[in-house]
Scaffold this active site. Structure first.
Site, PDB file in Angstrom:
ATOM      1  N   GLY A  29       0.832  -1.210   0.000  1.00  0.00           N
ATOM      2  CA  GLY A  29       0.000   0.000   0.000  1.00  0.00           C
ATOM      3  C   GLY A  29       0.857   1.246   0.000  1.00  0.00           C
ATOM      4  O   GLY A  29       2.083   1.170   0.122  1.00  0.00           O
ATOM      5  N   THR A  31       1.225   3.694   2.141  1.00  0.00           N
ATOM      6  CA  THR A  31       1.952   4.054   3.374  1.00  0.00           C
ATOM      7  C   THR A  31       3.147   3.128   3.560  1.00  0.00           C
ATOM      8  O   THR A  31       4.263   3.585   3.874  1.00  0.00           O
ATOM      9  CB  THR A  31       1.007   3.977   4.598  1.00  0.00           C
ATOM     10  OG1 THR A  31      -0.267   4.499   4.241  1.00  0.00           O
ATOM     11  CG2 THR A  31       1.568   4.764   5.770  1.00  0.00           C
ATOM     12  N   ASP A  83       3.444  -2.245   8.083  1.00  0.00           N
ATOM     13  CA  ASP A  83       2.367  -2.374   7.102  1.00  0.00           C
ATOM     14  C   ASP A  83       1.313  -1.289   7.352  1.00  0.00           C
ATOM     15  O   ASP A  83       1.247  -0.733   8.464  1.00  0.00           O
ATOM     16  CB  ASP A  83       1.742  -3.779   7.205  1.00  0.00           C
ATOM     17  CG  ASP A  83       1.016  -4.197   5.929  1.00  0.00           C
ATOM     18  OD1 ASP A  83       0.849  -3.361   5.022  1.00  0.00           O
ATOM     19  OD2 ASP A  83       0.617  -5.376   5.852  1.00  0.00           O
ATOM     20  N   GLY A  98      -7.226  -3.334   1.430  1.00  0.00           N
ATOM     21  CA  GLY A  98      -7.600  -2.376   0.382  1.00  0.00           C
ATOM     22  C   GLY A  98      -6.773  -2.578  -0.882  1.00  0.00           C
ATOM     23  O   GLY A  98      -7.253  -2.390  -1.989  1.00  0.00           O
ATOM     24  N   GLU A 105      -0.362 -10.620   3.773  1.00  0.00           N
ATOM     25  CA  GLU A 105      -0.122  -9.697   4.903  1.00  0.00           C
ATOM     26  C   GLU A 105      -0.435 -10.381   6.231  1.00  0.00           C
ATOM     27  O   GLU A 105       0.289 -10.201   7.215  1.00  0.00           O
ATOM     28  CB  GLU A 105      -0.985  -8.445   4.744  1.00  0.00           C
ATOM     29  CG  GLU A 105      -0.521  -7.544   3.610  1.00  0.00           C
ATOM     30  CD  GLU A 105      -1.466  -6.391   3.323  1.00  0.00           C
ATOM     31  OE1 GLU A 105      -0.993  -5.380   2.819  1.00  0.00           O
ATOM     32  OE2 GLU A 105      -2.677  -6.508   3.590  1.00  0.00           O
TER      33      GLU A 105
HETATM   34  C1  5RP Z   1      -3.120  -3.687   1.298  1.00  0.00           C
HETATM   35  C2  5RP Z   1      -3.427  -3.072   2.600  1.00  0.00           C
HETATM   36  C3  5RP Z   1      -2.971  -1.653   2.817  1.00  0.00           C
HETATM   37  O1  5RP Z   1      -2.032  -1.662   3.844  1.00  0.00           O
HETATM   38  C4  5RP Z   1      -4.161  -0.799   3.146  1.00  0.00           C
HETATM   39  O2  5RP Z   1      -5.091  -0.878   2.093  1.00  0.00           O
HETATM   40  C5  5RP Z   1      -3.740   0.660   3.363  1.00  0.00           C
HETATM   41  O3  5RP Z   1      -3.293   1.217   2.169  1.00  0.00           O
HETATM   42  P1  5RP Z   1      -2.727   2.690   2.074  1.00  0.00           P
HETATM   43  O4  5RP Z   1      -1.488   2.742   2.907  1.00  0.00           O
HETATM   44  O5  5RP Z   1      -2.454   2.891   0.598  1.00  0.00           O
HETATM   45  O6  5RP Z   1      -3.781   3.633   2.580  1.00  0.00           O
HETATM   46  O7  5RP Z   1      -4.002  -3.651   3.483  1.00  0.00           O
HETATM   47  O8  5RP Z   1      -3.704  -4.953   1.163  1.00  0.00           O
END
Ligand code: 5RP
Length: 231
Positions: A29, A31, A83, A98, A105
């Protein structure tokens, strides 16, 4: 401060927990990407780590920064994983997935001594499920029947698509986004979803996070198991 800056702030604070010689889980993701980029710069500067990515996307990014990668096998214990998350509650329970990488994960999180979650302030919620559906990875085989069984658990469910094509995970499966509204017992729901044949894994991460680092307009905040406890 804009959302990407808050994400970067949190990610770069988390990287300070990484020490020479550690095995590090790399999340997925936007972040988590900030953390991978920072780790890449630290590796270039002489830090020795071995890393385990949670997705093909993170693997590719880590490769670009020449971060040494290893497989998660039966000899490996991951020291720290950094993560992101889509929602975080006050008990440090999460909704993730997401980006569609929830199964890898969760496996990596399970085998990690210290799971650090990095988010911006918009991800903090009173109850999981309020704004974000629970992603559920399912086999392609009989996915519509699995979806019907998920609906019977009390959600509205939609197969995840991207540009009108069915989204396919790194494991070759589909994702069904399940909107339960605010979830009162996430630990029960996590088990109920995973008990359905055809479900590979779901995005409720219960009692896995050790520390949540939040980038906010006011700066950094941290939530950990000691201060939040369970209520
Ligand atoms: C991916 C995830 C991501 O960590 C989560 O969707 C957060 O994403 P972002 O840092 O782009 O907001 O679980 O499977």
């Amino acid at each position: 401060m804009e959302q990407p800056e808050m994400k970067k702030l949190a990610a770069e604070r988390a990287v300070q927990f990484v020490e020479d010689g550690m095995i590090v889980g790399l999340g997925t993701g936007s972040t988590a990407e900030f953390a991978i980029r920072k780790l890449g710069a630290m590796v270039k500067g002489g830090l020795h780590i071995q890393a385990i990515p949670t997705s093909q996307k993170s693997k590719k990014l880590a490769g670009e920064f020449e971060i040494p990668l290893i497989e998660l096998d039966d000899t490996v214990e991951i020291d720290v994983t950094i993560d992101g998350a889509d929602e975080v509650d006050s008990n440090l329970n999460l909704i993730k997935g997401g980006g569609g990488a929830l199964t890898r994960e969760k496996i990596v999180a399970y085998h990690t001594k210290k799971l650090i979650i990095v988010v911006d302030e918009t991800k903090i919620v009173k109850r999981l499920g309020a704004d974000f559906p629970v992603p559920v990875e399912v086999t392609k085989f009989a996915w519509a029947a699995t979806k019907k069984t998920l609906i019977d658990l009390g959600c509205t469910a939609e197969l995840r698509t991207i540009m009108d094509e069915k989204f396919i995970t790194d494991n070759g499966n589909y994702i069904i986004n399940c909107d339960f509204g605010p979830i009162s017992q996430p630990e029960v729901l996590e088990k109920d979803i995973n008990a359905i044949p055809g479900v590979v894994e779901n995005g409720l991460f219960i009692n896995l996070a050790d520390l949540v680092i939040v980038g906010s307009r006011q700066g950094l905040m941290t939530l950990d198991q000691q201060i939040t406890g369970s209520d």
